[in-house]
Design an enzyme around this catalytic site. Sequence first.
Site, PDB file in Angstrom:
ATOM      1  CG  HIS A 222      -2.070   0.878   1.224  1.00  0.00           C
ATOM      2  ND1 HIS A 222      -2.293   1.722   0.283  1.00  0.00           N
ATOM      3  CD2 HIS A 222      -2.706   1.179   2.262  1.00  0.00           C
ATOM      4  CE1 HIS A 222      -3.527   2.468   0.529  1.00  0.00           C
ATOM      5  NE2 HIS A 222      -3.618   2.292   1.933  1.00  0.00           N
ATOM      6  CG  HIS A 270      -3.881   0.449  -8.349  1.00  0.00           C
ATOM      7  ND1 HIS A 270      -5.331   0.286  -8.120  1.00  0.00           N
ATOM      8  CD2 HIS A 270      -3.441   1.520  -7.612  1.00  0.00           C
ATOM      9  CE1 HIS A 270      -5.491   1.074  -7.131  1.00  0.00           C
ATOM     10  NE2 HIS A 270      -4.458   2.017  -6.819  1.00  0.00           N
ATOM     11  CG  ASP A 321       2.978   4.577  -3.869  1.00  0.00           C
ATOM     12  OD1 ASP A 321       2.832   5.714  -3.370  1.00  0.00           O
ATOM     13  OD2 ASP A 321       2.380   3.618  -3.749  1.00  0.00           O
TER      14      ASP A 321
HETATM   15  N1  COA Z   1       5.963  -6.428 -10.208  1.00  0.00           N
HETATM   16  C1  COA Z   1       5.704  -7.646 -10.757  1.00  0.00           C
HETATM   17  N2  COA Z   1       4.704  -8.212 -11.017  1.00  0.00           N
HETATM   18  C2  COA Z   1       3.537  -7.766 -10.984  1.00  0.00           C
HETATM   19  C3  COA Z   1       3.348  -6.632 -10.024  1.00  0.00           C
HETATM   20  C4  COA Z   1       4.583  -5.876  -9.619  1.00  0.00           C
HETATM   21  N3  COA Z   1       4.698  -4.546  -9.090  1.00  0.00           N
HETATM   22  N4  COA Z   1       2.263  -6.229  -9.896  1.00  0.00           N
HETATM   23  C5  COA Z   1       1.576  -7.285 -10.083  1.00  0.00           C
HETATM   24  N5  COA Z   1       2.414  -8.121 -10.830  1.00  0.00           N
HETATM   25  C6  COA Z   1       1.990  -9.350 -11.347  1.00  0.00           C
HETATM   26  C7  COA Z   1       1.817 -10.599 -10.503  1.00  0.00           C
HETATM   27  O1  COA Z   1       3.026 -11.200 -10.219  1.00  0.00           O
HETATM   28  C8  COA Z   1       0.787 -11.304 -11.081  1.00  0.00           C
HETATM   29  O2  COA Z   1       1.374 -12.336 -12.128  1.00  0.00           O
HETATM   30  P1  COA Z   1       1.095 -13.745 -12.307  1.00  0.00           P
HETATM   31  O3  COA Z   1      -0.249 -13.703 -12.726  1.00  0.00           O
HETATM   32  O4  COA Z   1       1.947 -14.224 -13.296  1.00  0.00           O
HETATM   33  O5  COA Z   1       1.369 -14.480 -10.977  1.00  0.00           O
HETATM   34  C9  COA Z   1       0.010 -10.464 -11.767  1.00  0.00           C
HETATM   35  O6  COA Z   1       0.648  -9.294 -11.983  1.00  0.00           O
HETATM   36  C10 COA Z   1      -1.457  -9.897 -10.985  1.00  0.00           C
HETATM   37  O7  COA Z   1      -0.798  -9.485  -9.527  1.00  0.00           O
HETATM   38  P2  COA Z   1      -1.562  -9.682  -8.156  1.00  0.00           P
HETATM   39  O8  COA Z   1      -0.763  -9.346  -7.062  1.00  0.00           O
HETATM   40  O9  COA Z   1      -2.494 -10.693  -8.180  1.00  0.00           O
HETATM   41  O10 COA Z   1      -2.691  -8.213  -8.373  1.00  0.00           O
HETATM   42  P3  COA Z   1      -3.301  -7.715  -7.580  1.00  0.00           P
HETATM   43  O11 COA Z   1      -4.348  -6.794  -8.134  1.00  0.00           O
HETATM   44  O12 COA Z   1      -3.692  -8.414  -6.090  1.00  0.00           O
HETATM   45  O13 COA Z   1      -2.114  -6.742  -6.866  1.00  0.00           O
HETATM   46  C11 COA Z   1      -0.849  -5.000  -6.222  1.00  0.00           C
HETATM   47  C12 COA Z   1      -2.250  -5.260  -6.800  1.00  0.00           C
HETATM   48  C13 COA Z   1      -0.942  -3.444  -5.987  1.00  0.00           C
HETATM   49  C14 COA Z   1      -0.758  -5.575  -4.730  1.00  0.00           C
HETATM   50  C15 COA Z   1       0.336  -5.219  -7.031  1.00  0.00           C
HETATM   51  O14 COA Z   1       0.240  -4.770  -8.053  1.00  0.00           O
HETATM   52  C16 COA Z   1       1.542  -5.150  -6.250  1.00  0.00           C
HETATM   53  O15 COA Z   1       2.100  -5.949  -5.415  1.00  0.00           O
HETATM   54  N6  COA Z   1       2.415  -4.169  -6.737  1.00  0.00           N
HETATM   55  C17 COA Z   1       3.602  -3.656  -6.101  1.00  0.00           C
HETATM   56  C18 COA Z   1       3.323  -2.925  -4.899  1.00  0.00           C
HETATM   57  C19 COA Z   1       2.643  -1.434  -4.844  1.00  0.00           C
HETATM   58  O16 COA Z   1       3.124  -0.609  -5.937  1.00  0.00           O
HETATM   59  N7  COA Z   1       1.633  -1.097  -4.235  1.00  0.00           N
HETATM   60  C20 COA Z   1       0.924   0.423  -4.344  1.00  0.00           C
HETATM   61  C21 COA Z   1      -0.177   0.369  -4.752  1.00  0.00           C
HETATM   62  S1  COA Z   1      -0.832   1.850  -5.245  1.00  0.00           S
END
Ligand code: COA
Length: 381
Positions: A222, A270, A321
């Site tokens: 987050h 996201h 971010d």
């Molecule tokens: N880097 C690398 N791969 C990523 C990624 C990232 N930042 N964000 C998503 N992915 C990939 C996942 O590995 C997954 O791949 P797969 O299907 O091959 O396993 C796919 O994209 C879906 O990701 P998922 O984590 O299930 O999506 P989500 O909707 O649950 O997650 C976040 C959203 C924000 C938690 C996720 O994108 C993340 O962890 N981002 C980094 C943290 C961040 O920047 N947070 C600030 C948000 S405003």
Amino acid sequence: MTEQTIYKGLAGVTVDTTAVSKVNPDTNSLLYRGYPVQDLAAKCSFEQVAYLLWNGELPDEKELQAFIDFERSHRKLHDNVKAAIDLLSTTCHPMDVARTAVSVIGANHPLAQDSSPEANLEKAMALLACFPAVVAYDQRRRHGQDIIEPREDLDYSANFLWMTFGEEAAPEVVEAFNVSMILYAEHSFNASTFTGRVITSTLADLHSAVTGAIGALKGPLHGGANEAVMHTFEEIGIRKDESLEEAAARSKAWMEDALAQKKKVMGFGHRVYKNGDSRVPTMKGALDAMIKHYDRPEMLGLYNGLETAMEEAKQIKPNLDYPAGPTYHLMGFDTEMFTPLFIAARITGWTAHIMEQVADNALIRPLSAYNGPEQREVPSA
Ligand code: COA
């Protein structure tokens, strides 16, 4: 046992209505009380946006002046807040300092237990006003520097930078900071706002809800992502004498390697936006202005290289971010201070949601599907 549908992470679940903001992932748009966030960032001060989020309408001149007078006269830290900060080590995380400070600020407030709309609005305004002093003082004490008292002749953003760095910031820097505060102010039912609403739904007070929200914001999935972005830049290596192209090549290679190792790279992706975060273009504009102001093209190289490699490999776009991290770095904030800056802005959205929750409350208490052992007997002693 009847089959229950599990919505892991509450993904796709709509839990309530809100009039505070609207996130539309299909059109990549974000509205605060009906106004596009990029227009607010271009035309308004953070003070005007805070007023809008709380009251539902932009202030007229008189209303704005009254709020500005209140905000400027509530900026100082109470001695016991400063003393509580001093008790914490300078090696602890600044989010722990922020969380503790808000708890003490809440305990000090004469209306602490009063959740009437008037009391909550006053507490929200007072918290917005004094929280920058927490961040500024915490950064300074880690460098062995004394606290700098607020200046009532400066607006919110200019005073924030003044209290942190002890010099008046250039207008471009104040403007970029103001834009970042507006973009970070509100984002519907994200994890920290939802945490604040859950706490409020028990009829706990505003500062308890904000303190809990700070805990949720700390995590790198987050708010902690803006700090994590900068750690990525630091790991790749920030070399001031490098050209844009050289920096881009190094960061692109770093990202390709990270993705080959299946790493999650913070600042990308996201839960709601799948085709790009609506706030990124405006924040990237602010970053570009800072890169120009500080003459740091290599930062743009690092930024571009990571973004390009992520796009080529996974078509995952940056979130807010990503441009915010390097922007705060260029302004001179310590990396660990980035998420507390997010708090300063989000106090507005959190408290708007807290007031909305109080106005039409239902205890938030979901169900769970039990998957532990069947009922069994406790062995005899
Ligand atoms: N880097 C690398 N791969 C990523 C990624 C990232 N930042 N964000 C998503 N992915 C990939 C996942 O590995 C997954 O791949 P797969 O299907 O091959 O396993 C796919 O994209 C879906 O990701 P998922 O984590 O299930 O999506 P989500 O909707 O649950 O997650 C976040 C959203 C924000 C938690 C996720 O994108 C993340 O962890 N981002 C980094 C943290 C961040 O920047 N947070 C600030 C948000 S405003």
